[in-house]
Design an enzyme around this catalytic site. Structure first.
Site, short mmCIF file in Angstrom:
data_model
loop_
_atom_site.label_atom_id
_atom_site.label_comp_id
_atom_site.label_asym_id
_atom_site.label_seq_id
_atom_site.Cartn_x
_atom_site.Cartn_y
_atom_site.Cartn_z
N ASP A 4 0.84 -1.20 0.00
CA ASP A 4 0.00 0.00 0.00
C ASP A 4 0.87 1.25 0.00
OD1 ASP A 4 -2.08 -1.75 0.47
OD2 ASP A 4 -2.02 -1.43 2.65
N1 URA Z 1 -0.93 -5.88 4.17
C1 URA Z 1 -1.39 -4.61 4.17
O1 URA Z 1 -2.35 -4.30 4.86
N2 URA Z 1 -0.77 -3.71 3.39
C2 URA Z 1 0.30 -4.00 2.63
O2 URA Z 1 0.83 -3.14 1.95
C3 URA Z 1 0.77 -5.32 2.65
C4 URA Z 1 0.14 -6.23 3.43
#
Ligand code: URA
Length: 241
Positions: free
Chosen positions: A105
């Site tokens: 993310d």
């Molecule tokens: N889990 C999440 O919530 N975000 C990420 O970027 C990777 C795994």
């Protein structure tokens, strides 16, 4: 065509250009049988014989490239962004057409592999193959033993129960009222770790992916990257659940 020795070594995937400069200074690189320690020495890749640690370096222009980036927050994991935000590709300047393997993310930092090897991307991101990924998550407040057990055994997110995970508290900061937990999962659902924390009623303050398999980014500063070694590429492609 003549190019600088450190660039040639980096282009061949020996290491990053900065690391290759160190190798040259350490006397680990030979050109036509002679140790060369002068940075910026020009070589002709077509005619010169170049060795690193006494092993002949092949110009692997046609070989695939695998890069491990320590992604900072604020970058999106796409090749191009429709909103013109900074992308992870802005951090990795190469002539290769790399794509991220899986995603992090925008507000998650840490280990992200980029490659131009489509089979590798397919294999590594296929749900049947998903390799272990380790996250360090900082949440608001304290986390009870029972909540750790819930995360370990599986929690309900959307229509789905998460698979067993390894979960451990690594730090409790009473002053800041925060708890740091390390979570290892082998699934890769969208925003999975954040949703797992939400499922036990916790607010995520920070999320960092520290490891993909056994490959750690702790020695790579945020925003920097290095090439994966051949053994690391094998470690990832050979990993089975
Ligand atoms: N889990 C999440 O919530 N975000 C990420 O970027 C990777 C795994």
């Amino acid at each position: 065509m003549e190019i600088r020795l450190q660039k040639y070594l980096a282009d061949c995937g020996v290491a990053s250009r900065r690391k290759c400069e160190e190798y040259i200074l350490e006397g680990r690189v030979k050109v036509n049988g002679q140790v060369v320690t002068t940075l910026g020495t020009k070589v002709d890749a077509d005619t010169d014989k170049i060795e690193y640690n006494n092993v002949l370096i092949k110009d692997n222009k046609n070989a695939f490239t695998y890069i491990l980036l320590n992604k900072p927050i604020g970058y999106v994991t796409t090749v191009e962004d429709q909103f013109n935000r900074d992308t992870v590709l802005d951090l990795v300047k190469t002539s290769k057409r790399l794509v991220p393997v899986g995603r992090l993310d925008m507000y998650t930092s840490g280990a992200l592999i980029l490659t131009d090897d489509g089979d590798f991307v397919y294999k590594v991101t296929h749900p049947k193959h998903e390799i272990n990924k380790t996250y360090i998550v900082t949440v608001k407040g304290t986390v009870e033993k029972e909540e750790i057990e819930q995360l370990k055994n599986g929690v309900q997110i959307d229509e789905y129960t998460t698979k067993p995970a390894k979960v451990k508290i690594i730090n409790i900061n009473e002053e800041k009222n925060q708890t740091r937990v390390v979570i290892t999962i082998h699934e890769g659902r969208n925003r999975q770790v954040r949703k797992m924390c939400e499922a036990i009623g916790k607010t995520v303050i920070a999320l960092h992916r520290s490891k993909i398999g056994e490959i750690d980014v702790k020695d790579i500063p945020l925003g920097k990257w290095r090439y994966l070694t051949e053994d690391e590429v094998k470690h990832i492609t050979n990993s089975k659940l």
